[in-house]
Write a protein that holds these residues in place. Structure first.
Motif, PDB file in Angstrom:
ATOM      1  N   GLY A  82       7.874  -1.018 -15.627  1.00 41.06           N
ATOM      2  CA  GLY A  82       6.862  -1.057 -14.576  1.00 41.06           C
ATOM      3  C   GLY A  82       7.038  -2.236 -13.648  1.00 41.06           C
ATOM      4  N   GLY A  83       6.887  -1.971 -12.354  1.00 40.07           N
ATOM      5  CA  GLY A  83       7.088  -3.027 -11.352  1.00 40.07           C
ATOM      6  C   GLY A  83       5.888  -3.199 -10.446  1.00 40.07           C
ATOM      7  N   GLY A  84       4.693  -3.171 -11.032  1.00 39.76           N
ATOM      8  CA  GLY A  84       3.497  -3.575 -10.282  1.00 39.76           C
ATOM      9  C   GLY A  84       3.355  -5.088 -10.432  1.00 39.76           C
ATOM     10  N   THR A  85       2.173  -5.597 -10.166  1.00 40.31           N
ATOM     11  CA  THR A  85       1.958  -7.051 -10.277  1.00 40.31           C
ATOM     12  C   THR A  85       2.273  -7.529 -11.694  1.00 40.31           C
ATOM     13  N   ALA A  86       1.884  -6.734 -12.706  1.00 39.28           N
ATOM     14  CA  ALA A  86       2.124  -7.164 -14.092  1.00 39.28           C
ATOM     15  C   ALA A  86       3.619  -7.272 -14.370  1.00 39.28           C
ATOM     16  N   GLY A  87       4.362  -6.237 -13.995  1.00 37.78           N
ATOM     17  CA  GLY A  87       5.799  -6.226 -14.266  1.00 37.78           C
ATOM     18  C   GLY A  87       6.511  -7.373 -13.580  1.00 37.78           C
TER      19      GLY A  87
ATOM     20  N   GLU B 211      11.442   0.330 -12.632  1.00 41.27           N
ATOM     21  CA  GLU B 211      10.289   0.801 -11.857  1.00 41.27           C
ATOM     22  C   GLU B 211      10.687   2.031 -11.067  1.00 41.27           C
ATOM     23  N   SER B 212       9.667   2.774 -10.655  1.00 37.49           N
ATOM     24  CA  SER B 212       9.943   3.989  -9.917  1.00 37.49           C
ATOM     25  C   SER B 212       9.215   3.949  -8.586  1.00 37.49           C
ATOM     26  N   GLU B 213      10.000   3.969  -7.514  1.00 37.20           N
ATOM     27  CA  GLU B 213       9.372   3.961  -6.191  1.00 37.20           C
ATOM     28  C   GLU B 213       8.561   5.239  -5.976  1.00 37.20           C
TER      29      GLU B 213
ATOM     30  N   SER C 237       2.841   1.671  -7.371  1.00 34.58           N
ATOM     31  CA  SER C 237       1.930   0.836  -8.161  1.00 34.58           C
ATOM     32  C   SER C 237       0.503   1.085  -7.680  1.00 34.58           C
ATOM     33  N   VAL C 238      -0.458   0.496  -8.370  1.00 34.98           N
ATOM     34  CA  VAL C 238      -1.864   0.766  -8.071  1.00 34.98           C
ATOM     35  C   VAL C 238      -2.246   0.253  -6.668  1.00 34.98           C
ATOM     36  N   GLY C 239      -1.525  -0.770  -6.188  1.00 38.06           N
ATOM     37  CA  GLY C 239      -1.655  -1.202  -4.791  1.00 38.06           C
ATOM     38  C   GLY C 239      -2.907  -1.991  -4.450  1.00 38.06           C
TER      39      GLY C 239
ATOM     40  N   GLU D 182      -6.019  -8.059  -5.197  1.00 36.43           N
ATOM     41  CA  GLU D 182      -5.620  -9.010  -4.163  1.00 36.43           C
ATOM     42  C   GLU D 182      -6.473 -10.274  -4.176  1.00 36.43           C
ATOM     43  N   SER D 183      -7.399 -10.343  -5.120  1.00 33.62           N
ATOM     44  CA  SER D 183      -8.275 -11.506  -5.195  1.00 33.62           C
ATOM     45  C   SER D 183      -8.032 -12.174  -6.541  1.00 33.62           C
ATOM     46  N   THR D 184      -7.903 -13.493  -6.546  1.00 28.67           N
ATOM     47  CA  THR D 184      -7.507 -14.189  -7.779  1.00 28.67           C
ATOM     48  C   THR D 184      -8.494 -15.299  -8.122  1.00 28.67           C
TER      49      THR D 184
ATOM     50  N   LYS E 158      12.791   7.028 -12.797  1.00 31.20           N
ATOM     51  CA  LYS E 158      11.634   7.425 -13.605  1.00 31.20           C
ATOM     52  C   LYS E 158      11.965   7.347 -15.088  1.00 31.20           C
ATOM     53  N   ILE E 159      11.072   6.756 -15.845  1.00 29.61           N
ATOM     54  CA  ILE E 159      11.246   6.749 -17.305  1.00 29.61           C
ATOM     55  C   ILE E 159      10.780   8.133 -17.776  1.00 29.61           C
ATOM     56  N   ALA E 160      11.726   8.874 -18.379  1.00 26.42           N
ATOM     57  CA  ALA E 160      11.379  10.243 -18.791  1.00 26.42           C
ATOM     58  C   ALA E 160      10.964  10.283 -20.255  1.00 26.42           C
TER      59      ALA E 160
ATOM     60  N   LEU F  87       0.662  -5.246 -20.845  1.00 26.87           N
ATOM     61  CA  LEU F  87       0.022  -6.169 -19.911  1.00 26.87           C
ATOM     62  C   LEU F  87      -0.851  -5.393 -18.932  1.00 26.87           C
ATOM     63  N   SER F  88      -1.893  -6.057 -18.502  1.00 31.54           N
ATOM     64  CA  SER F  88      -2.786  -5.568 -17.455  1.00 31.54           C
ATOM     65  C   SER F  88      -3.285  -4.159 -17.707  1.00 31.54           C
ATOM     66  N   LEU F  89      -3.166  -3.281 -16.706  1.00 27.69           N
ATOM     67  CA  LEU F  89      -3.853  -1.989 -16.775  1.00 27.69           C
ATOM     68  C   LEU F  89      -3.417  -1.186 -17.997  1.00 27.69           C
TER      69      LEU F  89
ATOM     70  N   SER G  62      -8.182  -9.608 -13.614  1.00 22.46           N
ATOM     71  CA  SER G  62      -7.037  -8.910 -14.228  1.00 22.46           C
ATOM     72  C   SER G  62      -5.731  -9.692 -14.084  1.00 22.46           C
ATOM     73  N   ILE G  63      -5.495 -10.230 -12.903  1.00 23.02           N
ATOM     74  CA  ILE G  63      -4.224 -10.943 -12.703  1.00 23.02           C
ATOM     75  C   ILE G  63      -4.202 -12.192 -13.595  1.00 23.02           C
ATOM     76  N   HIS G  64      -5.348 -12.824 -13.711  1.00 18.08           N
ATOM     77  CA  HIS G  64      -5.434 -13.971 -14.643  1.00 18.08           C
ATOM     78  C   HIS G  64      -5.063 -13.526 -16.062  1.00 18.08           C
TER      79      HIS G  64
HETATM   80  C1  LIG Z   1      -9.906  -0.854  -7.895  1.00 19.06           C
HETATM   81  C2  LIG Z   1      -9.189  -2.027  -8.473  1.00 19.06           C
HETATM   82  C3  LIG Z   1      -9.328  -3.269  -7.881  1.00 19.06           C
HETATM   83  C4  LIG Z   1      -8.689  -4.379  -8.451  1.00 19.06           C
HETATM   84  N1  LIG Z   1      -8.888  -5.613  -7.898  1.00 19.06           N
HETATM   85  C5  LIG Z   1      -8.371  -6.692  -8.528  1.00 19.06           C
HETATM   86  C6  LIG Z   1      -8.563  -7.998  -8.026  1.00 19.06           C
HETATM   87  O1  LIG Z   1      -9.181  -8.199  -6.973  1.00 19.06           O
HETATM   88  N2  LIG Z   1      -8.040  -9.035  -8.715  1.00 19.06           N
HETATM   89  C7  LIG Z   1      -7.339  -8.863  -9.868  1.00 19.06           C
HETATM   90  O2  LIG Z   1      -6.939  -9.853 -10.489  1.00 19.06           O
HETATM   91  N3  LIG Z   1      -7.070  -7.637 -10.317  1.00 19.06           N
HETATM   92  C8  LIG Z   1      -7.569  -6.556  -9.696  1.00 19.06           C
HETATM   93  N4  LIG Z   1      -7.298  -5.315 -10.169  1.00 19.06           N
HETATM   94  C9  LIG Z   1      -6.337  -5.164 -11.242  1.00 19.06           C
HETATM   95  C10 LIG Z   1      -4.927  -5.251 -10.637  1.00 19.06           C
HETATM   96  O3  LIG Z   1      -4.772  -4.265  -9.676  1.00 19.06           O
HETATM   97  C11 LIG Z   1      -3.882  -5.136 -11.710  1.00 19.06           C
HETATM   98  O4  LIG Z   1      -4.119  -6.100 -12.688  1.00 19.06           O
HETATM   99  C12 LIG Z   1      -2.504  -5.381 -11.155  1.00 19.06           C
HETATM  100  O5  LIG Z   1      -2.277  -4.679  -9.982  1.00 19.06           O
HETATM  101  C13 LIG Z   1      -1.459  -5.005 -12.173  1.00 19.06           C
HETATM  102  O6  LIG Z   1      -1.295  -3.623 -12.262  1.00 19.06           O
HETATM  103  P1  LIG Z   1      -0.132  -3.094 -13.173  1.00 19.06           P
HETATM  104  O7  LIG Z   1       1.113  -3.791 -12.798  1.00 19.06           O
HETATM  105  O8  LIG Z   1      -0.567  -3.132 -14.590  1.00 19.06           O
HETATM  106  O9  LIG Z   1      -0.047  -1.533 -12.810  1.00 19.06           O
HETATM  107  P2  LIG Z   1       0.527  -0.765 -11.534  1.00 19.06           P
HETATM  108  O10 LIG Z   1       0.357  -1.537 -10.291  1.00 19.06           O
HETATM  109  O11 LIG Z   1      -0.064   0.609 -11.596  1.00 19.06           O
HETATM  110  O12 LIG Z   1       2.088  -0.657 -11.792  1.00 19.06           O
HETATM  111  C14 LIG Z   1       2.619   0.296 -12.655  1.00 19.06           C
HETATM  112  C15 LIG Z   1       4.134   0.291 -12.527  1.00 19.06           C
HETATM  113  O13 LIG Z   1       4.676   1.146 -13.525  1.00 19.06           O
HETATM  114  C16 LIG Z   1       5.642   1.965 -12.946  1.00 19.06           C
HETATM  115  N5  LIG Z   1       5.703   3.210 -13.694  1.00 19.06           N
HETATM  116  C17 LIG Z   1       4.690   3.921 -14.237  1.00 19.06           C
HETATM  117  N6  LIG Z   1       5.155   5.021 -14.853  1.00 19.06           N
HETATM  118  C18 LIG Z   1       6.500   4.982 -14.724  1.00 19.06           C
HETATM  119  C19 LIG Z   1       7.556   5.828 -15.139  1.00 19.06           C
HETATM  120  N7  LIG Z   1       7.340   6.961 -15.810  1.00 19.06           N
HETATM  121  N8  LIG Z   1       8.815   5.500 -14.807  1.00 19.06           N
HETATM  122  C20 LIG Z   1       9.083   4.357 -14.110  1.00 19.06           C
HETATM  123  N9  LIG Z   1       8.130   3.509 -13.704  1.00 19.06           N
HETATM  124  C21 LIG Z   1       6.865   3.837 -13.995  1.00 19.06           C
HETATM  125  C22 LIG Z   1       5.184   2.182 -11.501  1.00 19.06           C
HETATM  126  O14 LIG Z   1       6.285   2.533 -10.683  1.00 19.06           O
HETATM  127  C23 LIG Z   1       4.641   0.805 -11.178  1.00 19.06           C
HETATM  128  O15 LIG Z   1       5.720   0.002 -10.748  1.00 19.06           O
HETATM  129  C24 LIG Z   1      -7.895  -4.206  -9.598  1.00 19.06           C
HETATM  130  C25 LIG Z   1      -7.713  -2.936 -10.147  1.00 19.06           C
HETATM  131  C26 LIG Z   1      -8.356  -1.852  -9.611  1.00 19.06           C
HETATM  132  C27 LIG Z   1      -8.159  -0.497 -10.222  1.00 19.06           C
END
Ligand SMILES: Cc1cc2nc3c(=O)[nH]c(=O)nc-3n(C[C@H](O)[C@H](O)[C@H](O)COP(=O)(O)OP(=O)(O)OC[C@H]3O[C@@H](n4cnc5c(N)ncnc54)[C@H](O)[C@@H]3O)c2cc1C
Length: 496
Positions: free
Chosen positions: A14-19, A40-42, A46-48, A51-53, A180-182, A327-329, A341-343
């Motif tokens: 995974g390549g969101g903020t956690a990754g 990661e998979s484009e 990611s959840v996108g 943005e607040s820490t 994509k991780i299958a 990690l995270s979500l 969450s980021i903390h």
């Molecule tokens: C509505 C909302 C608001 C938020 N606001 C805040 C905030 O203000 N402050 C804060 O600290 N946190 C906030 N958070 C939490 C924050 O968004 C997350 O902690 C942070 O973005 C980390 O997310 P993540 O990396 O766990 O998941 P994601 O961003 O979802 O990343 C998942 C990654 O996994 C990859 N992936 C998934 N499945 C596969 C697969 N099969 N094959 C390959 N890759 C795969 C995706 O490509 C992606 O790169 C908020 C969350 C939500 C839902």
């Protein structure tokens, strides 16, 4: 699974903020001890949001060697001193939960007791007047490097942040795999994760795996079957609509959290745009009505249309299971009200490094990690519930929150404050006494009594001490530049 060698193969799924945060600290701190791969998979994305820490972000940035000015420019960041809670106790009400300490405490009695006494005698200003960060936020003023220094965090663009971290990680030798991780392969004997299997058939083997796949929880949930402990009876919000707009006013140094009849709305000011979102519970508000409400409330040009995010509050019963650390979500989500969450990602990574096992992780190491993780997220959970529970709003959503049975740990805290004016920070708890106080008082919880020792203070002395504290803060705040002016100078390179 092959026995781990000295050079550990660490795979981040995974390549969101956690990754990317995992990749950043592991490549930076482990050097030759680890070979780090991130997948990661484009197409999935990611959840996108996120943005607040909170201020702990700065200590973590120091660990990964981030230069603040470069980071602020690269991610369109603004500075954050607080959250402004609007309409929470009732419509039209507002309070600020800032990152600062409030007043000065003595060994026997904390500052709020002096304040409560002074207030009873008509000698006190509002509680926030004794906190530098509170007053600077209210005045929309900010600077780094002043004396006394402000305790601050950032708002940043999550997409830019991930790209910024990626660039740094790749320069530090990270291997990135796009696709994509299958499937996830387990060792038939130990049950540990042995490899990620990509859609194109490639196998990515590892000794340790970080599950950063977001709400999908591909490794910890789908593969290892670690159960999810549901907290939606306490925190029932389960949807968010997120959208971005252009800025219509100078950036303020705080996140806005504005209550509505079935949840709340955020507004996060960045340099180049504003992040907006509506958090709600689908049992009380349908998606179409929520969308209309969000669209009616935002200002500025729409840069992206509202995007629906479904979530469930709660946590995995174990964040670390076998050779997988979630990690995270993927490991749990409390809801974004206090930007925690980021903390929680950062603190989990630092704890992982402090506990880093020399070989295969032992049950004792895993238990220690999980125990601390559980206490941290439960502390955050209680703090968030507090905001919902102590309200005087009349809508069904809010009435139900007021009448719900809260966790015993929180009920005891509320009773302690109500009865005696005392508050505390437990072991492994993120939120400090000043945070509990600002929110309890902000949500209009008034103690029935306070520490008797403060009554020994002669009124003139109490008045003079209180006045001196608030005057000093007011003078310091007047000397700070407006937040937007500071950002403009800082990014142009002339402030620091
Ligand atoms: C509505 C909302 C608001 C938020 N606001 C805040 C905030 O203000 N402050 C804060 O600290 N946190 C906030 N958070 C939490 C924050 O968004 C997350 O902690 C942070 O973005 C980390 O997310 P993540 O990396 O766990 O998941 P994601 O961003 O979802 O990343 C998942 C990654 O996994 C990859 N992936 C998934 N499945 C596969 C697969 N099969 N094959 C390959 N890759 C795969 C995706 O490509 C992606 O790169 C908020 C969350 C939500 C839902």
């Amino acid at each position: 699974m092959t026995e781990p060698t000295d050079r550990r193969r660490i795979v981040i799924a995974g390549g969101g903020t956690a990754g990317w945060l995992a990749a950043a600290i592991l490549t930076r701190q482990l050097g030759a001890l680890a070979e780090v791969t991130l997948v990661e998979s484009e197409d999935i994305g990611s959840v996108g949001v996120g943005e607040s820490t909170i201020p702990t972000v700065r200590a973590f940035h120091a660990l990964i060697g981030i230069d603040e000015q470069e980071f602020v420019r690269a991610t369109g960041a603004s500075f954050k001193l607080a959250i402004s809670f609007e309409n929470w106790a009732h419509d039209g009400d507002r309070y600020i939960h800032s990152f600062g300490d409030v007043g000065k405490s003595t060994w026997m009695s904390d500052f709020q007791h002096f304040w409560l006494e002074a207030r009873a005698r008509g000698l006190a200003k509002p509680f926030g007047a004794y906190c530098l960060e509170h007053e600077a936020a209210a005045a929309k003023r900010f600077a780094t490097g002043g004396q006394p220094a402000l305790n601050y965090a950032y708002h940043f663009d999550a997409g830019r942040y991930a790209r910024y971290l990626r660039q740094r990680c790749e320069a530090n030798g990270l291997r990135r795999v796009e696709g994509k991780i299958a499937g996830v392969e387990q060792d038939p004997e130990s049950g540990d994760i042995a490899a990620l299997v990509m859609a194109n058939g490639e196998r990515i083997e590892g000794d340790l795996f970080f599950d950063c796949t977001g709400f999908r929880a591909l490794l910890i949930g789908e593969t290892l079957g670690v159960e999810f402990e549901d907290w939606s009876h306490w925190l029932p919000t389960n949807r968010a609509l997120a959208m971005q707009t252009s800025a219509t006013e100078p950036a303020v140094p705080y996140t806005r959290a504005i209550a509505h009849d079935a949840g709340w709305r955020w507004k996060i000011p960045l340099q180049h745009r504003v992040g907006n979102g509506l958090v709600y519970c689908a049992d009380y508000l349908d998606d179409d009505a929520a969308r209309e409400r969000l669209l009616a409330s935002v200002e500025g040009e729409h840069l992206i249309e509202p995007r629906l995010i479904r979530f469930r509050t709660g946590r995995r019963k174990a964040a670390w299971h076998r050779n997988c650390i979630a990690l995270s979500l993927a490991s749990g989500f409390v809801e974004p009200l206090e930007s925690t969450s980021i903390h929680l990602i950062m603190i989990a990574l630092t704890r992982f490094l402090q506990l880093l096992p020399a070989g295969r992780p032992s049950a004792a190491v895993i238990a220690r990690f999980n125990d601390q993780a559980a206490r941290e997220i439960e502390g955050v959970r209680d703090f968030i519930i507090l905001h919902y529970h102590l309200n005087d709003r009349q809508e069904p959503f809010w009435r139900d929150r007021r009448e719900m049975k809260v966790p015993d740990s929180l009920a005891e805290r509320i009773a302690l404050f109500r009865d005696s004016g005392n508050a505390f920070q437990a072991d492994h708890e993120l939120f400090r006494v000043a945070s509990w106080l600002q929110v309890m008082l902000g949500q209009r919880l008034t103690p029935d009594s306070h520490h008797p020792v403060v009554k020994l203070m002669p009124p003139d002395q109490l008045k003079a001490v209180m006045k001196s504290m608030s005057d000093t803060i007011a003078t310091t705040v007047r000397q700070l530049p407006p937040h937007q002016a500071f950002i403009d100078r800082y990014c142009a390179g002339s402030a620091g």
